[in-house]
Design a protein around this motif. Structure first.
Motif, mmCIF file in Angstrom:
data_model
loop_
_atom_site.group_PDB
_atom_site.id
_atom_site.type_symbol
_atom_site.label_atom_id
_atom_site.label_comp_id
_atom_site.label_asym_id
_atom_site.label_seq_id
_atom_site.Cartn_x
_atom_site.Cartn_y
_atom_site.Cartn_z
ATOM 1 N N THR A 171 22.998 16.373 60.152
ATOM 2 C CA THR A 171 24.261 17.119 60.092
ATOM 3 C C THR A 171 24.797 16.945 58.676
ATOM 4 N N ASP A 192 27.190 15.388 66.223
ATOM 5 C CA ASP A 192 25.734 15.184 66.296
ATOM 6 C C ASP A 192 25.083 15.579 67.619
ATOM 7 N N LYS A 244 22.833 18.633 67.009
ATOM 8 C CA LYS A 244 21.748 18.216 66.095
ATOM 9 C C LYS A 244 20.731 17.356 66.843
ATOM 10 N N ASN A 245 21.227 16.464 67.709
ATOM 11 C CA ASN A 245 20.301 15.608 68.480
ATOM 12 C C ASN A 245 19.432 16.440 69.413
ATOM 13 N N GLU A 297 20.584 11.623 60.678
ATOM 14 C CA GLU A 297 21.841 11.459 61.426
ATOM 15 C C GLU A 297 22.941 12.390 60.902
ATOM 16 N N VAL A 298 24.140 11.842 60.613
ATOM 17 C CA VAL A 298 25.278 12.717 60.269
ATOM 18 C C VAL A 298 25.778 12.430 58.847
#
Ligand code: B1M
Length: 212
Positions: free
Chosen positions: A95, A102, A105-106, A123-124
């Motif tokens: 992200t 997230d 995105k996950n 991750e973010v």
């Protein structure tokens, strides 16, 4: 005899213990790890992706299926000998900078993993420089950028620009997505593609790689 169809069903239904047991049974019977992954785990997650696209499955079902897939995958992964299963590609995902959302995105990352890709999840709040570094280090062929805030969308453009500046723009397909993102935004910032949901992201990446 190993029942990979039942394994796929266990993934689809999010039955983690059953998925693990069926995976272990297949391993014990000497089924090749690559076959377990392709005909059991990936086959199951492809159905999950289709159902999600068709609104037959919602986020919780996808997360539960992905958890079953990942715990079964953990049993097979150590058995994979080098080169036995060729990943479809390496995806760097995150992200973008300033954005902490997230969940979507996950889901995208899990779909890529379930689709047979190597996934490097940053991750973010990922800066353009971090994306560039991870793409170079891992020789990635897809970089997947997620944004949920209109205020963080410009970081997608900054990331495309940073890839150009680093001289690696041509080596990698840039895929973008997230609730406020559109196809026309992808075109505007010079990304290669846009996908509206997690399952489409995997399809779009395959399409971009095939035409690369
Ligand atoms: Co935030 N938030 N949030 N939030 N949040 C939104 C996005 C918002 C629309 C809510 C609203 O006002 N109605 C709004 C954004 C407005 C805008 O910019 N237009 C907003 C705001 C304003 C904020 C804060 C600024 C609030 C504040 O503090 N004042 C703040 C920002 C923090 C930051 O990031 N710096 C903030 C914080 C949070 C929480 C931390 C509380 C939490 C995030 C928890 C987490 O992610 N771990 C949160 C949540 C949960 C939401 C909502 C409610 C839900 C987002 C979500 O997870 N959806 C959201 C409102 C909404 O969307 N209804 C909202 C479920 C998820 C599965 O969908 O992420 O869209 P989504 O992903 C989809 C697709 O978009 C796509 O596939 C996924 C699955 O199909 N997709 C891709 C996503 N990435 C992709 C990448 C691809 C392809 C497809 O290719 C690479």
């Amino acid at each position: 005899m190993a029942d990979l169809q039942a394994l796929a069903e266990a993934v689809i239904n999010g039955q983690m213990e059953q998925a693990e047991e069926l995976t272990q049974a297949a391993i014990d019977e000497g089924v090749r790890p690559g076959q377990i992954i392709n005909d059991g785990l990936i086959a199951g997650m492809s159905v999950v992706g289709e159902k999600f696209k068709n609104n037959e499955f919602y986020v919780p079902e996808v997360l539960i299926a992905a958890r079953a897939m990942q715990s079964a995958m953990a049993k097979v992964k150590p058995l994979l000998t080098e080169g036995e299963i060729e990943p479809k590609g390496t995806v760097v995902i995150g992200t973008v900078k300033g954005d902490l959302h997230d969940i979507g995105k996950n889901l995208v990352a899990m779909m890529f993993e379930g689709g047979g890709y190597d996934v490097i999840d940053l991750e973010v709040d990922v800066s353009p420089e971090q994306f560039v570094g991870a793409v170079s280090e891992n020789n990635a062929n897809v970089v997947a950028l997620s944004a949920l805030l209109t205020t963080t969308m410009p970081s997608m453009k900054d990331t495309v620009d940073a890839l150009v500046e680093a001289g690696i723009r041509d080596q990698v397909r840039v895929l973008i997505g997230g609730a406020p993102v559109t196809q026309s935004y992808a075109e505007e910032i010079g990304a290669d593609g846009y996908a509206p949901d997690a399952a489409s992201a995997v399809d779009k990446a395959a399409e971009l790689l095939a035409s690369a």
